[in-house]
Design an enzyme around this catalytic site. Structure first.
Site: not given
Ligand code: ADP
Ligand code: MG
Length: 387
Positions: A33-35, A121, A123, A125, A127, A176, A228
């Site tokens: 982690e954080h690597t 959100g 953790g 991934s 995003s 990720d 971060y």
């Molecule tokens: P994580 O990647 O750990 O879930 P992040 O903060 O990196 O957390 O990413 C979350 C963000 O990604 C959400 O707030 C949103 O903006 C976007 N996101 C992820 N999946 C979707 C989805 N299915 N629809 C809309 N936005 C999404």
């Molecule tokens: Mg993310």
């Protein structure tokens, strides 16, 4: 949350058929982690949880985006995409063609409907799952062919990192996106962030009567904040003081001497986490190659202690999950992801999984925390076309 639902949302929104539906998985990092931003090693698996993107290529430069987890239709054009624009969730989508264009690929506009099955959100991934599903779709519909080879997938991952860093303006190190595009079923992906090389490490817990329990603590978590950046800055400062490019260059057996020459206790603890954590990833790889899951569990616990005490990225919910799972017989447990909330993982014997989950839920209730979401996961497959 399925490919069919993404396709339905596409039809409802745009009144046409999509060209196809593509998906990409979330991930949990087993260790390391954080690597990533320190040129180090990490060891994620792809989750069975995926995000689907139903996409239809356009002949113009418009982008129309809708998500089952979003708030209505977002419209822009490729020419309006850039640092910080569009805002919100659409940045993770629009950033992808923008980054592919910046890397020299011919791209067009598109219509896309998203349906996400990765908790947002947590953790895990969501995003990168979103970016990589869109990247897979864009690659196929514009004939880039980048899904067809590991090198192509690595290039797609780099574009997704660029989208997240520059357009969504979220600092992320690259683990990720690599996991979402390159991790394979039954394996963990050893990712060397110094040169982006990867290695598939067998991770078939079912065959060994084991299971991986994920605990989404539902505690506040955001990477788009100062914590971060502060950790990243500390690591860069430590590297500068040591005269190395990244902390990856500090060998474990030279750690004490390196730490002694750093300018303060805080930098010492930050650097110690990174250097020992990279070494733990190597040890975890050896443990997995030897089917030594007892050892893997020990490494989980050492890793958690390092993140809690030296890197200071844990929170009470994560510590509680680790302590409760371990007390209920887990071979080991640790927080996973960037920290300050998010999820923990526990390596358990299959027959102990329910008891470990119950113990974590009970401990959360006793502490007055929001109830966690727990699920058992297997190492799953990467971004692909589904329909
Ligand atoms: P994580 O990647 O750990 O879930 P992040 O903060 O990196 O957390 O990413 C979350 C963000 O990604 C959400 O707030 C949103 O903006 C976007 N996101 C992820 N999946 C979707 C989805 N299915 N629809 C809309 N936005 C999404
Ligand atoms: Mg993310």
């Amino acid at each position: 949350m399925t490919a069919q639902r993404a396709a339905e949302l596409f039809r409802e929104t745009f009144g046409e058929e999509p060209d196809g539906v593509w998906s990409a998985p979330g991930r949990v990092n087993l260790i390391g982690e954080h690597t990533d931003y320190n040129g180090g090693l990490c060891l994620p698996i792809a989750l069975p949880h995926r995000t689907w993107a139903a996409l239809r290529r356009r002949d113009d430069r418009r982008l129309r985006m809708v998500s089952a987890q979003g708030d209505g239709l977002v419209e822009t054009t490729l020419d309006e995409v850039g640092p910080g624009a569009p805002g919100g969730w659409a940045a993770y989508v629009a950033g992808v063609p923008w980054a592919l264009a910046a890397a020299g690929h011919e791209v067009t506009g598109f219509d896309v409907a998203v349906d996400g099955g990765v908790p947002l959100g947590a953790g895990l991934s969501s995003s990168a799952a979103l970016e990589c599903a869109v990247a897979a779709a864009v690659s196929d519909t514009t004939g880039l062919g980048l899904l067809d080879s590991p090198a192509g997938r690595t290039a797609l991952a780099a574009a997704c990192v660029e989208a997240e860093n520059t357009v969504a303006q979220a600092p992320t190190g690259g683990m990720d996106q690599s996991a979402a595009l390159l991790a394979t079923a039954g394996h963990a992906l050893l990712l060397d962030c110094r040169d982006s090389t990867t290695e598939q490490v067998p991770f078939d817990l079912d065959a060994h009567g084991l299971a991986l329990l994920v605990v989404d603590t539902r505690a506040e978590h955001s990477l788009v904040d100062g914590q971060y950046a502060e950790r990243r800055d500390s690591c860069e400062q430590a590297a500068r003081e040591l005269g190395v490019q990244t902390l990856r260059e500090v060998p474990l057996d030279g750690l004490d001497a390196a730490l002694a020459s750093l300018s303060g206790d805080l930098l010492r603890r930050r650097a110690r986490h990174v250097v020992t954590e990279i070494a733990r990833v190597e040890k975890a790889r050896e443990a997995l190659r030897a089917d030594d899951f007892q050892r893997l569990g020990e490494l989980f616990l050492e890793s958690h202690a390092s993140m809690r005490d030296d890197f200071e990225i844990s929170v009470p919910e994560l510590d509680t999950a680790v302590t409760a799972a371990t007390a209920a017989g887990a071979l080991g447990a640790r927080m996973t992801g960037g920290g300050f909330g998010g999820s923990a993982i526990a390596l358990v014997r299959r027959e102990d999984a329910d008891a470990a989950q119950a113990a974590v839920e009970k401990a959360f209730a006793e502490q007055g925390f929001t109830a966690p979401a727990c699920f058992v996961v297997a190492a799953s497959g990467p971004a692909a076309r589904d329909l």
